[in-house]
Design an enzyme around this catalytic site. Structure first.
Site, PDB file in Angstrom:
ATOM      1  CE  LYS A 257      30.632  33.072  31.384  1.00 15.82           C
ATOM      2  NZ  LYS A 257      31.390  33.731  32.483  1.00 15.82           N
TER       3      LYS A 257
HETATM    4  N1  GLU Z   1      32.964  33.696  39.439  1.00 20.05           N
HETATM    5  C1  GLU Z   1      33.380  32.460  39.058  1.00 20.05           C
HETATM    6  C2  GLU Z   1      32.959  32.064  37.986  1.00 20.05           C
HETATM    7  O1  GLU Z   1      32.151  32.461  37.249  1.00 20.05           O
HETATM    8  C3  GLU Z   1      32.942  31.514  40.111  1.00 20.05           C
HETATM    9  C4  GLU Z   1      33.652  31.645  41.437  1.00 20.05           C
HETATM   10  C5  GLU Z   1      33.257  30.815  42.400  1.00 20.05           C
HETATM   11  O2  GLU Z   1      32.105  30.206  42.406  1.00 20.05           O
HETATM   12  O3  GLU Z   1      33.710  30.837  43.613  1.00 20.05           O
HETATM   13  O4  GLU Z   1      33.866  30.956  37.242  1.00 20.05           O
END
Ligand code: GLU
Length: 325
Positions: A257
């Site tokens: 990011k």
């Molecule tokens: N929220 C997680 C992320 O943005 C991804 C989780 C998932 O795909 O299980 O890295």
């Protein structure tokens, strides 16, 4: 493993920064996998960590993904029968799953400090599974637990991991078998500050939101056996899984990011046509022979697991320059 004829996939972004091309790549593939089989999509905001998540990133990422041409049937902005679709609004759901595991004797309080855990960091472990937890607090008796509490130590809650290996058939990588010890051993379900852990939130949400197809980056592979173990202990079926390669920058580093110039927001502000981004991602995924402006729906006929790369994919600076021209 449960596999209904009509998939229900999900996009599960964490609002901890702006969506970058690497996220967009994984989300596009998840979207194509579900939509190419006439499937549905759940959008779930994974903002469980209050220190890292920011509401403005949540707003921006929904806008940016829609701008790219992705859509979803259920989500924080459209509602749906299994809502709320924002993890920070689902505390009661996670508390009840945690209670169920506690009542089944599958958990224990862990008083190890971050510093103590950091000292384990050098131990061998799979990717980002973290160093294996050595089980320091696994067998504390009631008196020892009370002593810790009296001394002001705060406990996280860990899962007493079953010994049996976990197997699943990855739609892209083929058959996989892991022991939970390989994936970090007894893992946290709830932090000592009361924040529910990612593994528990994701497993419960996938089950309750009817997700039966999980497509995500291969960096999350070591989490999958842990989530399947939780689904089994909570008597839920497991979805099918595909762990897709990562997009790397020209130096071979994972996109992060912090690469602001690769964020959808930046590209959008520069006036880049979203269909050119989709075309580039489609070409890198082996679904298009050249990079042309194309919308996600136009990529659907070409989508097949057999066409996707198994190795991480580098995005060249020349690709980016071409986008920005
Ligand atoms: N929220 C997680 C992320 O943005 C991804 C989780 C998932 O795909 O299980 O890295």
């Amino acid at each position: 493993m449960r596999q209904s004829s009509r998939p229900c996939g999900r996009l599960a972004p964490s609002p901890t920064g702006h969506i970058h091309l690497g996220n967009a790549w994984a989300f596009l593939l998840a979207w194509l996998a579900a939509r190419s089989q006439d499937g549905q999509i759940v959008m779930r905001l994974e903002d469980i960590d209050p220190q890292r998540s920011r509401p403005e990133y949540a707003t921006h990422l929904l806008e940016d993904l829609r701008w790219l041409g992705l859509d979803w049937d259920y989500g924080p902005d459209v509602g749906g029968p299994a809502g709320p679709y924002t993890q920070s609004d689902r505390g009661e759901v996670y508390a009840s799953a945690l209670k169920q595991l506690e009542e089944a004797g599958m958990t224990y309080p862990c008083f190890c400090t971050r510093k103590e855990l950091r000292q384990l960091a050098a131990a061998p472990h799979i990717d980002d599974a973290g160093a294996p937890y050595p089980g320091t607090c696994r067998n504390l008796n009631e008196e020892q637990i009370q002593d810790m509490i009296r001394n002001g130590r705060r406990a996280s809650i860990r899962l007493r991991c079953p010994q049996s290996p976990i197997s699943f058939d990855d739609m892209l990588l083929g058959p996989q078998t892991f022991s939970l010890a390989d994936c970090g051993g007894d893992f946290a379900l709830c932090r000592s500050d009361g924040v529910v852990a990612y593994q528990l939130a994701v497993a419960v949400d996938d089950a309750l939101m009817g997700v039966n197809q999980v497509v995500r980056g291969r960096d999350i592979l070591p989490s999958t056996p842990r989530q399947i173990a939780l689904l089994q202990l909570l008597s839920y079926g497991a979805p099918s899984y595909a762990h897709v390669p990562l997009l790397l920058d020209e130096e071979g580093e994972r996109l992060a990011k912090r690469h602001n110039s690769l964020s959808l927001r930046y590209l959008r502000e520069q006036g880049v046509d979203p269909n050119r981004i989709v075309g580039l991602l489609g070409m890198l995924a082996g679904l298009e022979v050249s990079s042309r402006a194309i919308n996600p729906g136009e990529l659907l006929p070409a989508f097949a697991w057999s066409r996707l790369p198994r190795q991480d994919v580098r995005i060249e600076n020349s690709h980016l320059r071409a986008l920005l021209q």
